[in-house]
Scaffold this motif. Structure first.
Motif, mmCIF file in Angstrom:
data_model
loop_
_atom_site.group_PDB
_atom_site.id
_atom_site.type_symbol
_atom_site.label_atom_id
_atom_site.label_comp_id
_atom_site.label_asym_id
_atom_site.label_seq_id
_atom_site.Cartn_x
_atom_site.Cartn_y
_atom_site.Cartn_z
ATOM 1 N N PHE A 36 73.543 -5.770 27.978
ATOM 2 C CA PHE A 36 73.004 -4.885 26.947
ATOM 3 C C PHE A 36 72.960 -5.604 25.599
ATOM 4 C CE2 PHE A 36 73.201 -1.725 23.602
ATOM 5 C CZ PHE A 36 72.143 -0.904 23.962
ATOM 6 N N VAL A 37 73.984 -6.398 25.298
ATOM 7 C CA VAL A 37 74.009 -7.165 24.037
ATOM 8 C C VAL A 37 72.790 -8.100 23.994
ATOM 9 C CG1 VAL A 37 75.322 -8.769 22.590
ATOM 10 C CG2 VAL A 37 76.543 -7.075 23.976
ATOM 11 N N VAL A 38 72.536 -8.764 25.103
ATOM 12 C CA VAL A 38 71.391 -9.676 25.194
ATOM 13 C C VAL A 38 70.081 -8.905 24.976
ATOM 14 C CG1 VAL A 38 70.079 -11.156 26.793
ATOM 15 C CG2 VAL A 38 72.567 -11.382 26.631
ATOM 16 N N ARG A 39 69.998 -7.704 25.557
ATOM 17 C CA ARG A 39 68.784 -6.883 25.420
ATOM 18 C C ARG A 39 68.537 -6.509 23.954
ATOM 19 N NH1 ARG A 39 68.134 -1.497 27.728
ATOM 20 N NH2 ARG A 39 69.827 -1.933 29.172
ATOM 21 N N VAL A 40 69.597 -6.133 23.246
ATOM 22 C CA VAL A 40 69.470 -5.754 21.832
ATOM 23 C C VAL A 40 69.043 -6.970 20.989
ATOM 24 C CG1 VAL A 40 70.721 -4.944 19.788
ATOM 25 C CG2 VAL A 40 71.124 -3.849 22.001
ATOM 26 N N LEU A 41 69.651 -8.110 21.251
ATOM 27 C CA LEU A 41 69.304 -9.317 20.481
ATOM 28 C C LEU A 41 67.839 -9.691 20.686
ATOM 29 C CD1 LEU A 41 72.525 -11.440 21.145
ATOM 30 C CD2 LEU A 41 71.813 -10.472 18.941
ATOM 31 N N LYS A 42 67.354 -9.557 21.915
ATOM 32 C CA LYS A 42 65.951 -9.882 22.203
ATOM 33 C C LYS A 42 65.012 -8.888 21.521
ATOM 34 C CE LYS A 42 65.033 -11.173 26.554
ATOM 35 N NZ LYS A 42 65.159 -11.150 28.040
ATOM 36 N N ALA A 43 65.389 -7.607 21.566
ATOM 37 C CA ALA A 43 64.505 -6.566 21.036
ATOM 38 C C ALA A 43 64.462 -6.585 19.506
ATOM 39 C CB ALA A 43 64.973 -5.193 21.527
ATOM 40 N N GLU A 44 65.615 -6.691 18.870
ATOM 41 C CA GLU A 44 65.653 -6.522 17.417
ATOM 42 C C GLU A 44 65.482 -7.845 16.670
ATOM 43 O OE1 GLU A 44 65.475 -3.638 15.909
ATOM 44 O OE2 GLU A 44 65.363 -4.743 14.016
ATOM 45 N N PHE A 45 65.883 -8.951 17.303
ATOM 46 C CA PHE A 45 65.838 -10.240 16.590
ATOM 47 C C PHE A 45 64.847 -11.211 17.223
ATOM 48 C CE2 PHE A 45 69.855 -8.163 15.770
ATOM 49 C CZ PHE A 45 69.906 -8.195 14.379
ATOM 50 N N ARG A 46 64.041 -10.712 18.126
ATOM 51 C CA ARG A 46 62.984 -11.495 18.766
ATOM 52 C C ARG A 46 63.492 -12.821 19.328
ATOM 53 N NH1 ARG A 46 57.949 -10.767 17.803
ATOM 54 N NH2 ARG A 46 57.204 -8.802 16.945
ATOM 55 N N MET A 47 64.676 -12.770 19.936
ATOM 56 C CA MET A 47 65.231 -13.987 20.538
ATOM 57 C C MET A 47 64.773 -14.097 21.981
ATOM 58 S SD MET A 47 69.154 -14.083 19.365
ATOM 59 C CE MET A 47 69.535 -14.601 17.727
ATOM 60 N N ASP A 48 64.676 -15.331 22.475
ATOM 61 C CA ASP A 48 64.401 -15.489 23.908
ATOM 62 C C ASP A 48 65.736 -15.368 24.654
ATOM 63 O OD1 ASP A 48 65.690 -17.986 23.867
ATOM 64 O OD2 ASP A 48 63.804 -19.087 23.633
ATOM 65 N N GLU A 49 65.638 -15.303 25.968
ATOM 66 C CA GLU A 49 66.818 -15.070 26.816
ATOM 67 C C GLU A 49 67.943 -16.073 26.521
ATOM 68 O OE1 GLU A 49 66.776 -12.558 29.184
ATOM 69 O OE2 GLU A 49 68.785 -13.023 29.941
ATOM 70 N N GLY A 50 67.589 -17.350 26.419
ATOM 71 C CA GLY A 50 68.588 -18.406 26.234
ATOM 72 C C GLY A 50 69.321 -18.279 24.905
ATOM 73 N N ALA A 51 68.571 -18.044 23.834
ATOM 74 C CA ALA A 51 69.174 -17.922 22.499
ATOM 75 C C ALA A 51 70.059 -16.675 22.445
ATOM 76 C CB ALA A 51 68.085 -17.855 21.439
ATOM 77 N N ALA A 52 69.563 -15.576 23.008
ATOM 78 C CA ALA A 52 70.325 -14.325 22.998
ATOM 79 C C ALA A 52 71.628 -14.489 23.781
ATOM 80 C CB ALA A 52 69.481 -13.192 23.580
ATOM 81 N N MET A 53 71.547 -15.176 24.897
ATOM 82 C CA MET A 53 72.725 -15.419 25.740
ATOM 83 C C MET A 53 73.761 -16.263 24.985
ATOM 84 S SD MET A 53 73.581 -14.680 28.869
ATOM 85 C CE MET A 53 72.349 -14.780 30.139
ATOM 86 N N ARG A 54 73.310 -17.282 24.274
ATOM 87 C CA ARG A 54 74.244 -18.152 23.525
ATOM 88 C C ARG A 54 74.930 -17.391 22.396
ATOM 89 N NH1 ARG A 54 70.293 -21.990 24.785
ATOM 90 N NH2 ARG A 54 69.103 -21.616 22.879
ATOM 91 N N VAL A 55 74.162 -16.577 21.679
ATOM 92 C CA VAL A 55 74.751 -15.791 20.577
ATOM 93 C C VAL A 55 75.757 -14.779 21.137
ATOM 94 C CG1 VAL A 55 74.210 -14.037 18.833
ATOM 95 C CG2 VAL A 55 72.853 -16.134 18.942
ATOM 96 N N MET A 56 75.363 -14.106 22.224
ATOM 97 C CA MET A 56 76.257 -13.118 22.846
ATOM 98 C C MET A 56 77.557 -13.781 23.302
ATOM 99 S SD MET A 56 77.503 -12.066 25.955
ATOM 100 C CE MET A 56 76.392 -12.726 27.184
#
Ligand code: TYC
Length: 101
Positions: A36-56
């Motif tokens: 869910f954290v990855v989903r929010v990062l992708k939706a609100e911050f326009r991150m791709d899967e890899g970037a969202a996963m690293r931040v999470m």
């Protein structure tokens, strides 16, 4: 006659002001699912899967992670929207903002 180039007077040199930037920070918690954290990062911050996963994963392991920097208004708006997305699903996931040093 040679042309003379007069430099601008001191008062005429206008500095272009850049607005101060604010960080959006993702906070870890024990309850929100990683996916869910990855989903929010992708939706609100326009991150791709890899970037969202690293931040999470950084927030998960270290307690928090800087997501991005924006002007204060945009940073606050994005942090609020992302936190609200989680709240609607019943998760305690939180995003905060702070001025960049
Ligand atoms: N720690 C959460 C878990 O183990 C996942 C998580 C990661 C939550 C990052 C918030 O900012 C966060 N399910």
């Amino acid at each position: 006659m040679p042309e003379t180039i007069t430099p601008p007077r001191v008062q005429d040199v206008v500095k272009t002001a850049r607005p101060p930037l604010h960080k959006v920070i993702l906070l870890n918690d024990d309850f929100t699912p990683r996916g869910f954290v990855v989903r929010v990062l992708k939706a609100e911050f326009r991150m791709d899967e890899g970037a969202a996963m690293r931040v999470m994963m950084t927030a998960h392991q270290r307690g928090s992670c800087v997501v991005a920097v924006f002007t204060r208004e945009i940073a606050e708006e994005k942090a609020t929207r992302a936190t609200d997305m989680a709240q609607k699903e019943g998760y305690p996931l939180k995003f905060t903002t702070e001025p960049e040093d």
